[in-house]
Enzyme design. Structure first.
Site: not given
Ligand code: PBG
Length: 328
Positions: A197, A250
């Site tokens: 992330k 992400k």
């Protein structure tokens, strides 16, 4: 017969039937998870200005949305909570009567087939907006945060979560959550880790929707540096070692190379989060008349699947499923 002097790709592109026959990648509602923002109350639907088509809803309205999604064949929903109040520790994240727990119990009872995913993080519940506990000098403390994340995940499992997805980026959180779930009798609940992330500008609209912008500083002390790829593989390896069942990359579009490397290196179930800013950017251009939003969205999601994502978390799931069903 002499072979053709060169490759003739166009032979296989002449009609929709032949294109369909040789198509390598599919995109369908069963690959998608729709994020839902829930807020306490009844009969509430508040549009999120920066994300056309997305609303904050009360649990009863979230149930209506979830019913439609289940009917359309969307695989699941991921829930984000906007709590009534916030505090230093983010105690609303693990409260038995918290907004996520309340919504989960309702959805689990009414829609047993729909996959209920929860985001395990503290940032929507802390008054300072960071993803963990703060030290006196304002830094996010890693180890003391782990216990709170584990409590949050267990409270979600108790309320009916089918998958828990830690998004905080603290080191060691997957092991802490796995241990706590197992101890509490939830050995069958999988962990989908937001393993890679990045500290991204593309989360902007989400922070409006979830009211989770950090009051000071930013998240670069715990989310990944966008420049790094090898590090993403180390993050994924660590989370798998700690017991993650699935991992996520992400955002999605700016990190398709990471997605492909993760899939090729580990060969495990891999998801991608097509985040708020990616969604909002396409819709904004569509609204200006600068591109065809539906087609651009499909192309973006297809590229994410082609890069290696088994499944995608996207705000466009409902619209895509409605189109597939001929409902719009
Ligand atoms: C919570 C969380 C965030 C997103 C998902 N979980 C915000 C953040 O990390 O700042 C962003 C999702 C999106 O932009 O759609 N930590």
């Amino acid at each position: 017969m002499t072979p053709p002097p060169f490759h003739r790709g166009r032979r296989l592109r002449r009609t929709e039937a032949i294109r369909s026959l040789v198509r390598e990648t599919t995109l369908s509602p069963g690959n998608l998870i729709q994020p839902l923002f829930v807020t306490p109350g009844k009969g509430i639907r508040q549009p999120v200005g920066s994300m056309p088509g997305v609303e904050r809803t009360s649990p009863d309205e979230a149930l209506r949305d979830a019913e439609e999604l289940a009917e359309l064949g969307v695989a699941g929903v991921i829930l984000f909570g906007i709590p009534e109040g916030k505090d230093e520790r983010g105690s609303g994240a693990w409260a038995d009567d918290g907004i996520i727990q309340t919504t989960l119990r309702l959805l689990a009872r009414e829609l047993p087939e729909l996959l209920l995913v929860t985001d395990v993080c503290l940032c929507e519940y802390t008054d300072h907006g960071h993803c963990g506990l703060l030290s006196t000098d304002g830094r996010v403390r890693n180890d003391p945060t782990l216990d709170l994340l584990a409590r949050t995940a267990v409270s979600h499992a108790r309320a009916g979560a089918g998958i828990v997805a830690p998004s905080d980026m603290m080191d060691g959180r997957v092991a802490a959550i796995r241990g706590a779930l197992d101890d509490d009798g939830f050995a069958e609940v999988p962990i989908l880790s937001y393993a890679a992330k990045y500290a991204s500008a593309f989360y902007g609209p989400f922070r409006d929707a979830a009211d989770s912008t950090p009051a000071h500083g930013d998240r670069r002390g715990y989310q990944m540096d966008p420049a790094n790829a090898d590090e993403a593989l180390r993050e994924v390896a660590a989370d798998l070692e700690e017991g993650a069942d699935m991992v996520m990359v992400k955002p999605a579009l700016p990190y398709l190379d990471i997605l492909r490397q993760v899939k090729d290196t580990f060969g495990i179930p891999t998801g991608a989060y097509h985040v708020s800013g990616e969604y909002a950017a396409i819709l904004a251009a569509h609204r200006q008349g600068w591109l065809d939003g539906d087609r651009a969205m499909e192309e973006a999601l297809l590229s994410i699947r082609r890069a290696g994502a088994d499944f995608i978390l996207t705000y466009a799931a409902r619209d895509l499923a409605r189109r597939r069903a001929g409902n719009i």
